[in-house]
Every structure is written in structure tokens, then in C-alpha cells.
Scaffold this motif. Structure first.
Motif, mmCIF file in Angstrom:
data_model
loop_
_atom_site.group_PDB
_atom_site.id
_atom_site.type_symbol
_atom_site.label_atom_id
_atom_site.label_comp_id
_atom_site.label_asym_id
_atom_site.label_seq_id
_atom_site.Cartn_x
_atom_site.Cartn_y
_atom_site.Cartn_z
ATOM 1 N N ARG A 179 0.836 -1.209 0.000
ATOM 2 C CA ARG A 179 0.000 0.000 0.000
ATOM 3 C C ARG A 179 0.865 1.251 0.000
ATOM 4 N N ASP A 180 1.926 1.238 0.796
ATOM 5 C CA ASP A 180 2.813 2.396 0.826
ATOM 6 C C ASP A 180 3.469 2.627 -0.531
ATOM 7 N N GLU A 181 3.855 1.529 -1.187
ATOM 8 C CA GLU A 181 4.518 1.672 -2.476
ATOM 9 C C GLU A 181 3.574 2.213 -3.539
ATOM 10 N N ARG A 182 2.282 1.952 -3.393
ATOM 11 C CA ARG A 182 1.312 2.421 -4.380
ATOM 12 C C ARG A 182 0.692 3.760 -4.007
ATOM 13 N N ARG A 183 1.173 4.387 -2.924
ATOM 14 C CA ARG A 183 0.575 5.653 -2.489
ATOM 15 C C ARG A 183 0.642 6.705 -3.578
ATOM 16 N N GLY A 184 1.817 6.894 -4.134
ATOM 17 C CA GLY A 184 1.967 7.854 -5.213
ATOM 18 C C GLY A 184 1.881 9.302 -4.801
ATOM 19 N N SER A 185 1.715 9.602 -3.512
ATOM 20 C CA SER A 185 1.614 10.983 -3.053
ATOM 21 C C SER A 185 2.979 11.649 -3.104
ATOM 22 N N THR A 186 2.963 12.960 -3.340
ATOM 23 C CA THR A 186 4.238 13.676 -3.391
ATOM 24 C C THR A 186 4.833 13.909 -2.013
ATOM 25 N N VAL A 187 4.019 13.768 -0.949
ATOM 26 C CA VAL A 187 4.523 14.037 0.399
ATOM 27 C C VAL A 187 4.876 12.714 1.076
ATOM 28 N N PRO A 188 5.882 12.712 1.935
ATOM 29 C CA PRO A 188 6.229 11.478 2.649
ATOM 30 C C PRO A 188 5.218 11.183 3.751
ATOM 31 N N ALA A 189 5.200 9.949 4.195
ATOM 32 C CA ALA A 189 4.320 9.574 5.300
ATOM 33 C C ALA A 189 4.712 10.356 6.543
ATOM 34 N N GLY A 190 3.706 10.697 7.355
ATOM 35 C CA GLY A 190 3.951 11.496 8.545
ATOM 36 C C GLY A 190 3.873 12.981 8.279
ATOM 37 N N THR A 191 3.127 13.369 7.244
ATOM 38 C CA THR A 191 3.053 14.775 6.838
ATOM 39 C C THR A 191 1.613 15.270 6.920
ATOM 40 N N THR A 192 1.450 16.487 7.424
ATOM 41 C CA THR A 192 0.167 17.188 7.391
ATOM 42 C C THR A 192 0.281 18.352 6.417
ATOM 43 N N MET A 193 -0.666 18.446 5.488
ATOM 44 C CA MET A 193 -0.655 19.490 4.481
ATOM 45 C C MET A 193 -1.939 20.310 4.606
ATOM 46 N N ILE A 194 -1.806 21.620 4.731
ATOM 47 C CA ILE A 194 -2.930 22.531 4.951
ATOM 48 C C ILE A 194 -3.002 23.493 3.774
ATOM 49 N N ARG A 195 -4.208 23.650 3.220
ATOM 50 C CA ARG A 195 -4.388 24.511 2.059
ATOM 51 C C ARG A 195 -5.600 25.417 2.252
ATOM 52 N N ALA A 196 -5.568 26.560 1.587
ATOM 53 C CA ALA A 196 -6.711 27.479 1.558
ATOM 54 C C ALA A 196 -6.907 27.937 0.124
ATOM 55 N N TYR A 197 -8.169 28.136 -0.267
ATOM 56 C CA TYR A 197 -8.484 28.449 -1.648
ATOM 57 C C TYR A 197 -9.257 29.765 -1.725
ATOM 58 N N LYS A 198 -8.966 30.550 -2.768
ATOM 59 C CA LYS A 198 -9.633 31.836 -3.003
ATOM 60 C C LYS A 198 -9.554 32.719 -1.764
ATOM 61 N N THR A 199 -8.359 32.823 -1.236
ATOM 62 C CA THR A 199 -8.146 33.534 0.027
ATOM 63 C C THR A 199 -7.140 34.657 -0.188
ATOM 64 N N ASP A 200 -7.427 35.819 0.383
ATOM 65 C CA ASP A 200 -6.478 36.922 0.253
ATOM 66 C C ASP A 200 -5.402 36.810 1.322
ATOM 67 N N ASP A 201 -4.443 37.750 1.288
ATOM 68 C CA ASP A 201 -3.300 37.678 2.203
ATOM 69 C C ASP A 201 -3.720 37.822 3.660
ATOM 70 N N GLN A 202 -4.714 38.668 3.924
ATOM 71 C CA GLN A 202 -5.151 38.862 5.310
ATOM 72 C C GLN A 202 -5.768 37.580 5.875
ATOM 73 N N LYS A 203 -6.619 36.935 5.093
ATOM 74 C CA LYS A 203 -7.225 35.685 5.558
ATOM 75 C C LYS A 203 -6.175 34.576 5.695
ATOM 76 N N TRP A 204 -5.206 34.574 4.779
ATOM 77 C CA TRP A 204 -4.152 33.554 4.881
ATOM 78 C C TRP A 204 -3.329 33.742 6.155
ATOM 79 N N ALA A 205 -3.105 34.969 6.541
ATOM 80 C CA ALA A 205 -2.374 35.216 7.799
ATOM 81 C C ALA A 205 -3.166 34.674 8.980
ATOM 82 N N ARG A 206 -4.503 34.799 8.934
ATOM 83 C CA ARG A 206 -5.321 34.233 10.010
ATOM 84 C C ARG A 206 -5.263 32.713 10.005
#
Length: 851
Positions: free
Chosen positions: A508-535
Motif C-alpha cells: 500500500r505504501d509503495e502504491r501511495r503515489g503521493s508527493t509528500v512522505p508519510a507522517g506529513t500534514t498538508m494545509i491549504r486554503a483556496y480563493k483567500t487573500d493575504d489577510q485571511k491567509w495570515a489568520r
């Protein structure tokens, strides 16, 4: 019959006299019965039927009517639990009670349900909402009022006990998001079939907006006559689904037993293996009783008792101890199953129904325990009928007679047949591999006396304690072989499952195909300006204190709308080749800092290529002629652009990583933009769903939290459970045989002490006996388990691969858990030897001299 009753009385008296041995045998026989009975009872109570859910779904109503998105023909099951419509345009006209009345007459009570995000003491939490007037007699039984009262006005709710456990109290206010409301808690009520559910109960539209579009809404109806199938069909034609009390009560309870040949074969294999392991474990314990009672049996024989009478006495032990152990195990298993299910239903939100004991299956398991006990007593019974009363009364130790010459041949034939069957089973499935391994188990059991005799010839080269132990084990090889075979079978199962499970997780690990290694948390925001991103960043730092955050990039089109990047797969797949899923071959826009995080090291060549505008691919096959093709799509899946970028291949941090890292300069040339709207952290102890809700609520735009945990934690827990199971079986069989050996060697140990042997030497002799039994069984089980475990990797990692080429089963993933194998094969025998040596008796026992 009188002789059999006498045998039962003798067995009962002997069981009460030797309480320690009796308890040992009963535990070995009763423990499997207890475990299986508990699982069956818990599963039966957890598996609830439509009839069990009548109160929680219908209350006192005659039927429950469900609205659906369109007003077209509905196809539903008789109980209404499944209903579907063919694709049709959603109706914009909501149903009204008057329309329902033209289809089915009766008193209607509206309900609706949904899920909201409730603000609790520890943050936002997804919470179910059910809205109806629970004060109405038509809802009697739908929820059980524990404290306070039901909602009587908009803005009031009753909550479930699970929310009380989260810190909510009567009189508190709860803030919800989507919809944005504030409600006051006025009572506590429990769902009868889901006592662990987080739920708020309100009046219709007291918390949720009006919904009448098939999103779990409808009416409870009280009719003058029961709702029959023609009534249901009439409502189905209009576009409504129905759950009718009359139809559900008329339906059968169902059958939980195996319904096909595959299930019957699985059940048969499980029964055979459970009986075999129980017999091998309990056999030495019955032999202990025979050794301690041989003088009593010899006296009975000297007074005219026949061999048949001696057999009956020993078999009566199996019947008495097996019967009592089976009954106690079944009774305790029923209690343990109900208690465990009650706890799991409240803590883990499992479904919960009335106490349900599958008596037929439980009685079958109990009978299986009695059969196992009688089978385990057969060999000691035969030995009892063949013992010499003269030798026993003279105080001479008995020695096992030479085994049959054909037995090693039979064992070898069974092993060879099993190995040949394993080669064929690789193409079939997991059950086929288990079936093919069964002859190997029985072959090794038949070979074990010969292996004990063969290894006994090496005793002359060993130190004194080991020499005495190995020679004694070889002289009593029937006793030794039974315990060694039990250890072998347990070790073989643990090793085979360990290799198979570990290979599955690695695959299963070999077929993950994700760009991030195991043990990683990735946080994203969409359609957000700089002020909201700072929050967003400030809130993440608050929720993850002390965690190092790496700034990442998100890709947008020229208008600022989010864009997803995937690898355009170009490999020409031949037979047996499957292209990877695009969703798991993602592309990440990154700078040198993010690249180092993804690789978990500084790679100068990859960093230089990224700085030069080239992409870095974590899979060499993605790169074709020095280029990689990337597709850009919007959130609706519509293509935005396709770009070909110069690329180099580089090693990722883990084999399971895949995809491509692309520099911002390559995206700019394609008309795409990048913004700093992502965060990476080498941290996984986070509730991603709750954090997503809090981030989205804080900025008013969409945010996401993705945690790539990998399989390391699940793999460790699974292997630990297998090790614990092997520990119980290996130590149980070893200690039973060691106790028997210590009883047989008592005169030898006393002689050893009389000629100057110290207490330490006596301990070493007993410890060596335990090490020999468990060590030999573990080594044989290691070899057999490794072969079976490697065979298991094909069906576990590839599924059923039906190929006509017998010697070409295809590729597989074989990952051997070396530390786990060392713990099973080396650690458990050492632990058995250490424990046996520490708890053995060292004082000299005075014995009577026989002239």
C-alpha cells in the motif's frame, strides 16, 4: 454404564484434588470457547435488523415516508432501507401534506435530519441533527429521554449522552455553523440503536432550514389500517419511499450463517485448525494428569481393571473437564460479548440492538470444546491402557515406545503435497493458500516425534543441563512432540500472517503515489487573500503549538481560481500492466525549501534543476525524452491547459512517494499563477476534519487539511496483536509440557541434587527443557510459516490473479518483518525458558524407596 459412572466420579474427584492442573486444562479448552462465543454474541447484538430498528425509525407510527429528489418511479426494498430512482431532473416543487393525503390517508408528523458543525469546548465537531416533535405520542420510542425535556420551541434542542460526555450541559448554548445558529440545551435523550451518536434533537426547522428534497426528510404517518405492499407501490409510483411497520414485522429475522460454499469451506478450515491447536495444547496437560495418576491407575489394573476401564477413566477426564470448561467458557463469553458490545456502542458509536445470543452457534462452539477435550485425551487414554502396572508400582519411569516407521513417511508426503498445493494456490486466493497450508501443518505434526528423536541424538555434545533436558524430551517424545507441535502451529500462523500483513502494508505504501512522505500534514486554503491567509497560519500555529511549518504554494489560473495539476500518463501498457490513477500522481508547485522537505534531505542536483526551471519527478518512468507532461484542470474537471516541462528524476524520501515537483517559473510560462497558500508539517497528531472546519469557519472560504499517515502505525499495532496471540499459545504449550517434564524428571533432579547439584543447576535443567520445546517448535514453525507467508503475499497484494502459467504467478511484494520474526522465534523461547527457570521448585523432595 456403572463402570462409566464410576469413571466420571473418579475424574470429578481427581479434578478437585489437583486444582492447578484442572485450571490449566480448563483454561486451554475454555479460552477459545470464550473468545469465539464473545465474538459471535457481540456481532449478533451489533448486527441489527429492520425489526430491531422499528422503534428508533418509526416510533409508534404505522409507516415512515421518505421524500426523494425527483417525482419519478422509486425502486425500494420491502423494509424501505434501500431506495433509488433512475436519473431524473430534480423536482423544484416540494411535497405538501395535502398531496400525501391523496396517496395515503392518516395523521402526518413531519421530520427532517442532517449534519451540522457544532462548536464544542474542544472545537468544531460534526453532529447529527434530527428534527421532529418528540413530544407527540406518534414518536414514542424514537428517543429515550434521560434528563430534562424535549424541545418545545425553535432554538431549543435535546442532546445525546455523547455530547454530554464532550462537556455540554443542560442550560448551555451551542453555536452551529452551516447553518449559523445558536441553540439552547433543554434535555438529554438517547438513540436506542446508536447510544454513542453525537446528536441534537429539535423541532422541525428549529435548527435546520426547511428541506423537502430527498435530503433525509419526510413524514411519520398514523393510518387506520396497516400499510401493505400495494400502498407502498402506489407511493413509489409517485416518487416516495416507504418503510412500513406491517411489512417489517412480517419479514424474517434473516440468517447470519454461511450461505455459500466459500463460507462453508472457511468455517470448516477454522474448525479443523481450532480443534487441532486446542488438542495440541491440552494434550500435554492431560498427560500431566496421567503421569500423576499412573500409580492410582496401576492399582486399579492390579485389582482387575482392564485396559478399557483405564481408557474410560482418562476419557472421562476429557468429558468432565471439557464439558465444564465449555459451559463456563460459553457463559463467560456471552457475558463478555454483551459487555464489550455495550461499551463499544457507547464509546465507538457502534450500532446497538437488543441482547442477541446466537444459541445454535454458541452451542456448536461449546460442543467443539468438548470434542477438543475428548480428542486431546485420546493419546493419554491409550498410553494408560498400555502402561505396565508392575513398572509403575515399582517406581520405574516409563519411556515412550518407538514410533511407527511409516509415520515420518506420512508426514513427509503431507508436507510435499502441501507445498505443491501452495504453488497452485498462488493463482487463486487467500482461502486457497490457507487450505494448501493445512496439509503442511498436519505433516509437520506427524513428523514432530521423528524430529524430537533426531535432535535428541545431539544431546551428547551439549552442556549438562541441556544434555539432561534433551535426552529426557527424546525419551518421552510423544509428550514432547505434542507441545512442540502446538508451538510450531502457533509460530507458523504468526509468521505467515506477519509476512502477509507486513507485505500488504508495504505494498500500500509503495502504491501511495503521493508527493509528500508519510507522517506529513498538508494545509491549504483556496480563493483567500493575504489577510485571511495570515489568520489561517496563526490559527494553525495555535492548534499545532511547537510544530515547524513549511510554506507551500498553490496554483491558480489567470482569474485566481484554483487549479489542480496531475501527471498525464503516457506509458504503453502491455498485458498485465495498469497505468496509475491520475489522482494519486499529483503535481506540487514548490521551491527549494519544500523540495528539501519532500525529500527529507538536501539534494543539490535536484535543487539546481528546480532553480533552472525544470521539474523534479519522483518516478523515473514519468520522464519521457527528458520531458514530463502535466495537465491543469479546474475544480469541475474541465481542462485548463496542458504543458510539457523539462524534467529530471530524483529519489524521494520514501519508495511510496510519486508525482512531480514543478517550479513556479515553469507554470508562469503556461499562464498559471502561484500563491503562498499551503503549509507542510512533519506531524500527524491532528484531527484533520475538525481543523478543516475551524479553518473554513475562521476565514469564510474553503480550506482543507490532508494528513498522510502511511501504514507504519497500523502495521505496528497489527504485528503487536499477532505477537501477543503467539505469546499466549507458545507459553501455554511450553509450560504445560515443562510441568509434565519436571514431574517425570523429579527423581533425576533429586538424584542430581543428592550428588551435589545446586539449585541453579535444577533451574537450568527445567529452563533448558522449556527452551528446547519452544525453540524446536519455533524453528520448524519459522520455516513453514515463511513459505506460507510468502505464498500469502500474492493474493494479499495482488488480489486473485488467475493465470494459466503454473510457475509464473506474476510479481508480488514480499516484505519480511525481521524484528517481529526475531521476537517470535527468539524472544518467545527465551521468555519461556526464563519464566520456567524462575518458577521451578528447587528444594529436594524426599521420596520413598521401593525394594
Amino acid at each position: 454404564m456403572s463402570a462409566f459412572r464410576a469413571a466420571l466420579r473418579i475424574s470429578r474427584r481427581d479434578a478437585l484434588r489437583f486444582k492447578g492442573r484442572t485450571a490449566l486444562i480448563m483454561v486451554m479448552i475454555g479460552l477459545p470457547v470464550l473468545v469465539i462465543t464473545a465474538v459471535l454474541t457481540g456481532a449478533a447484538t451489533t448486527s441489527i435488523t429492520s425489526r430491531d430498528m422499528l422503534d428508533s425509525q418509526l416510533g409508534a407510527a404505522d409507516a415512515r415516508i421518505f421524500t426523494l429528489p425527483a417525482r419519478t418511479q422509486v425502486e425500494q426494498s420491502a423494509d424501505g432501507r434501500s431506495a433509488n430512482q433512475r436519473e431524473a431532473q430534480r423536482s423544484e416543487r416540494p411535497w405538501t401534506p395535502a398531496e400525501i393525503g391523496t396517496l395515503l390517508q392518516g395523521r402526518l408528523l413531519r421530520y427532517q435530519a442532517n449534519v451540522v458543525e457544532a462548536r464544542l469546548a474542544d472545537g468544531y465537531s460534526r453532529t447529527d441533527v434530527f428534527e421532529t416533535d418528540l413530544r407527540d405520542p406518534l414518536t414514542r420510542g424514537m428517543r429515550r429521554l434521560v434528563e430534562g425535556r424535549f424541545a418545545a420551541a425553535p432554538g431549543e434542542v435535546a442532546v445525546s449522552p455523547a455530547l454530554i460526555d464532550s462537556g455540554v450541559r443542560i442550560g448551555d448554548t451551542i453555536r452551529t455553523w452551516r447553518p449559523d445558529r445558536t441553540v439552547r440545551v433543554v434535555g438529554v435523550a438517547e438513540h436506542p440503536n446508536r447510544p454513542g451518536l453525537r446528536e441534537m434533537l429539535a423541532l422541525p426547522e428549529g435548527l435546520l432550514p426547511h428541506q423537502n428534497d430527498g435530503n433525509d426528510s419526510g413524514w411519520l404517518i398514523d393510518t387506520a389500517a396497516p400499510v401493505q405492499w400495494p400502498d407502498v407501490q402506489r407511493l413509489n409510483k409517485a416518487g416516495l419511499a416507504v418503510s412500513s411497520r406491517a411489512l417489517i414485522e412480517r419479514s424474517g429475522a434473516g440468517d447470519s450463517g454461511p450461505r455459500d460454499l466459500h463460507g462453508l469451506v472457511e468455517l470448516g478450515v477454522a474448525v479443523v485448525l481450532i480443534v487441532t491447536e486446542t488438542v495440541l495444547l491440552a494434550g500435554p496437560a492431560f498427560a500431566v494428569g496421567l503421569r500423576r495418576r499412573r500409580r492410582e491407575l496401576a492399582v486399579i489394573a492390579a485389582q482387575g481393571g482392564s485396559g478399557r476401564h483405564l481408557k474410560a477413566i482418562v476419557l472421562a477426564d476429557g468429558l468432565v473437564l471439557g464439558g465444564v470448561a465449555a459451559l463456563l467458557g460459553a457463559a463467560m463469553g456471552i457475558g463478555a460479548g454483551l459487555l464489550g458490545e455495550w461499551f463499544a456502542a457507547r464509546r465507538l458509536d457502534w450500532t446497538h440492538g437488543p441482547a442477541d445470543v446466537p444459541w445454535a452457534q454458541v452451542l456448536g462452539v461449546a460442543a467443539l470444546g468438548v470434542v477438543s477435550a475428548l480428542t486431546a485425551a485420546i493419546v493419554p487414554a491409550i498410553q494408560a491402557s498400555r502402561q505396565s502396572p508392575v513398572q509403575v508400582l515399582a517406581g520405574r519411569a516409563s519411556v515412550d515406545t518407538p514410533g511407527r516407521a511409516g509415520r515420518p513417511v506420512l508426514g513427509a508426503v503431507l508436507v510435499l503435497l502441501g507445498l505443491a498445493a501452495l504453488g497452485f494456490a498462488l493463482h487463486r486466493g487467500m482461502l486457497s493458500v490457507v487450505l494448501a497450508s493445512t496439509p503442511v501443518v498436519f505433516g509437520l505434526v506427524a513428523l514432530m516425534p521423528w524430529l524430537v528423536q533426531a535432535t535428541g541424538r545431539l544431546a551428547g555434545r551439549l552442556p549438562l543441563p541441556l544434555r539432561l533436558s534433551v535426552r529426557d524430551a527424546s525419551r518421552h517424545r510423544v509428550r514432547t512432540a505434542s507441545a512442540t507441535a502446538a508451538v510450531m502451529a502457533a509460530t507458523m500462523a504468526a509468521v505467515a500472517l506477519g509476512i502477509g500483513v507486513n507485505s500488504t502494508y508495504v505494498s500500500r505504501d509503495e502504491r501511495r503515489g503521493s508527493t509528500v512522505p508519510a507522517g506529513t500534514t498538508m494545509i491549504r486554503a483556496y480563493k483567500t487573500d493575504d489577510q485571511k491567509w495570515a489568520r489561517v497560519r496563526a490559527l494553525v500555529q495555535q492548534k499545532l503549538p511547537g510544530v515547524s511549518l513549511i510554506n507551500g504554494l498553490e496554483v491558480t489560473d489567470a482569474q485566481g481560481d484554483p487549479v489542480t495539476l496531475t501527471v498525464a500518463w503516457q506509458e504503453d501498457c502491455k498485458r498485465g500492466c495498469n497505468p496509475p490513477d491520475y489522482n494519486f500522481r499529483s503535481v506540487a508547485a514548490a521551491d527549494e525549501e519544500v523540495l528539501a522537505f519532500l525529500q527529507k534531505r538536501r539534494d543539490p542536483q535536484a535543487a539546481a534543476a528546480l532553480a533552472a526551471g525544470k521539474a523534479v519527478a519522483f518516478e523515473p518512468r514519468i520522464v519521457r525524452d527528458g520531458m514530463v507532461t502535466i495537465r491543469a484542470n479546474d475544480w469541475d474537471g474541465k481542462p485548463v491547459t496542458t504543458l510539457r516541462v523539462p524534467a529530471v528524476a530524483a529519489a524521494a524520501a520514501e519508495p511510496g512517494q510519486g508525482g512531480v515537483v514543478i517550479p513556479p517559473s515553469a507554470l508562469a510560462s503556461a499562464g498559471l499563477k502561484v500563491q503562498q497558500r499551503a503549509l507542510y508539517a512533519a506531524y500527524t497528531d491532528v484531527d484533520d476534519q475538525r481543523l478543516t472546519t475551524e479553518l473554513t469557519a475562521a476565514i469564510g472560504d474553503q480550506a482543507s487539511v490532508f494528513v498522510e499517515r502511511g501504514t507504519a502505525e497500523d502495521r505496528f499495532v497489527t504485528l503487536l496483536i499477532l505477537l501477543a496471540a503467539a505469546l499466549v499459545l507458545v507459553l501455554g504449550g511450553t509450560f504445560a509440557a515443562t510441568g509434565l517434564a519436571a514431574a517425570d524428571m523429579r527423581q533425576d533432579l533429586d538424584t542430581l541434587s543428592a550428588v551435589g547439584g545446586t539449585a541453579r543447576v535444577r533451574r537450568l535443567v527445567v529452563a533448558a527443557q522449556a527452551a528446547y520445546i519452544s525453540g524446536l517448535g519455533a524453528l520448524v514453525g519459522l520455516v513453514a510459516g515463511t513459505v506460507s507467508g510468502i505464498a500469502l503475499t500474492w493474493p494479499l497484494t495482488r488480489g486473485i490473479y488467475r493465470s494459466m502459467e503454473l510457475f509464473n504467478p506474476g510479481a508480488t511484494t514480499i516484505a519480511v518483518p525481521w524484528l517481529f520474526l526475531a521476537g517470535v522465534v527468539v524472544g518467545l523461547p527465551l521468555l519461556a525458558a526464563l519464566t520456567a527457570g524462575l518458577f521451578t521448585r528447587t528444594r529436594l523432595v524426599l521420596a520413598r524407596r521401593v525394594a
